[in-house]
Design a protein around this motif. Structure first.
Motif, short mmCIF file in Angstrom:
data_model
loop_
_atom_site.label_atom_id
_atom_site.label_comp_id
_atom_site.label_asym_id
_atom_site.label_seq_id
_atom_site.Cartn_x
_atom_site.Cartn_y
_atom_site.Cartn_z
N SER A 1 1.35 1.18 -9.77
CA SER A 1 0.68 0.85 -11.03
C SER A 1 1.60 0.11 -11.98
N SER A 2 2.90 0.33 -11.87
CA SER A 2 3.84 -0.36 -12.76
C SER A 2 4.23 -1.73 -12.21
N GLY B 1 9.38 -2.89 -2.52
CA GLY B 1 8.84 -3.32 -1.24
C GLY B 1 9.72 -4.39 -0.57
N GLN B 2 10.29 -5.26 -1.39
CA GLN B 2 11.20 -6.28 -0.84
C GLN B 2 12.45 -5.62 -0.28
N ALA C 1 -1.15 -1.91 -1.03
CA ALA C 1 -2.17 -2.94 -1.29
C ALA C 1 -1.66 -3.96 -2.29
N ARG C 2 -1.07 -3.47 -3.36
CA ARG C 2 -0.61 -4.39 -4.42
C ARG C 2 0.47 -5.35 -3.91
N GLN C 3 1.32 -4.80 -3.04
CA GLN C 3 2.38 -5.60 -2.43
C GLN C 3 1.78 -6.70 -1.55
N GLU D 1 -6.83 1.28 4.26
CA GLU D 1 -8.19 0.78 4.01
C GLU D 1 -8.42 0.38 2.56
N THR D 2 -7.56 0.82 1.64
CA THR D 2 -7.71 0.44 0.23
C THR D 2 -7.62 -1.08 0.08
#
Ligand code: C2E
Ligand code: MG
Ligand code: MG
Ligand code: MG
Length: 276
Positions: A82-83, A90-91, A121-123, A153-154
């Protein structure tokens, strides 16, 4: 700003909610520090075939907190997402996983070991994701054919065409894709058919009660049938006992991951493919 105004309102009307907002803000600050000081590490959990032979590993993130000890992702991944900090984390995860692949490539018994990395998902939806992955592969010299990415699945909630396009771009380099926690979301079968996937991961919640709950046994069998008709490998997550493994075997499942075979741990503790 809307966000700041929102916080002030909450502070005035709801002290409890404000407390959780402060906790989140504190967590975010700590996460930023953890990124700066590289307080993360990757654990690796073995994946085995029907004869117990190592066929792969999954990288699992850990936060080595200076005061609180080792923290599992359940306590901070949502905040990292969320932030937006999940992009930087992730990197680091991808780079560290690729460096591990290079290390393994030089070790007998590990040379061709596939490694799966969880991607939020955001990544994945970040416009630079494909370029970032390819860049990290090139810089580290890791073999893309050994790298797998686990999606949930999100992800399917958003633009399918872009999603598929990105997956295909990475797949042309040999990167494999798994659908994690399968069965817990609500992806329609038509979506599933369109996705360029290699593997389904049966969620551990279905494996947990497999022996006691006929519904879970049915779901597991259904996922296995689905996998076989879509030509996808199916791996069961969260296998904790021999009885669960045996039941899964009789259902036709041949790939396993779970505490019964090994807990997540440092790379050095992973058994080799040469071990029986
Ligand atoms: P996941 O990808 O479904 O990973 C499996 C989780 O189940 C891991 O928890 C693993 O330690 C745990 N597990 C493995 N075998 C067993 C078992 O036999 N029994 C039980 N009860 N649990 C088992 P962990 O490491 O706490 O990770 C939780 C979730 O956090 C992961 O679920 C994944 O969604 C997320 N996560 C972990 N590492 C990363 C990462 O590097 N990036 C992202 N974006 N998410 C991550
Ligand atoms: Mg996973
Ligand atoms: Mg899972
Ligand atoms: Mg999960």
């Amino acid at each position: 700003e809307a966000k700041a105004a929102g916080r002030n309102q909450v502070k005035f009307f709801d002290p409890l909610m404000q407390a959780s907002l402060s906790a989140r803000a504190a967590l975010e600050t700590e996460l930023r520090e953890a990124i700066t000081h590289r307080h993360f590490l990757l654990y690796y959990q073995p994946q085995v075939d029907a004869s117990g032979l190592l066929i792969g590993a999954e990288a699992l993130l850990r936060w080595e907190h200076p005061h609180k000890g080792l923290i599992t992702p359940g306590r901070f991944i949502a905040e990292a997402e969320s932030s937006g900090l999940i992009i930087a984390i992730g990197q680091w995860i991808l780079r560290t996983a690729c460096e591990q692949l290079v290390t393994w490539s030089q070790q007998p018994g590990y040379a061709d070991l596939p490694l799966s990395v969880n991607v939020s998902a955001r990544q994945f939806h970040h416009p630079d994701f494909v370029a970032d992955v390819l860049h990290i592969l090139k810089e580290t010299g890791a073999n893309p054919e050994r790298l797998g990415l686990e999606l949930t699945e999100t992800l399917l909630a958003e633009d399918m065409d872009t999603l598929i396009e990105k997956m295909k771009a990475l797949r042309t380099h040999g990167i494999r894709f798994s659908l994690d926690d399968f069965g817990t979301g609500y992806s329609s079968l038509s979506y599933l058919k369109r996705l360029p996937l290699d593997q389904l991961k049966i969620d551990q919640s279905f494996v947990q009660d497999l022996l006691d709950d006929p519904n879970d046994a049915t779901i597991v069998k259904t996922i296995l049938a689905l996998g076989s008709s879509l030509d996808l490998e199916v791996i069961a997550e969260g296998v904790e006992t021999a009885a669960q493994r045996d039941a899964l075997l009789t259902f036709g499942c041949h790939c396993f991951q779970g505490y019964f075979f090994g807990h997540p741990g440092p790379a050095e503790k992973l058994p080799s493919t040469l071990d029986p």
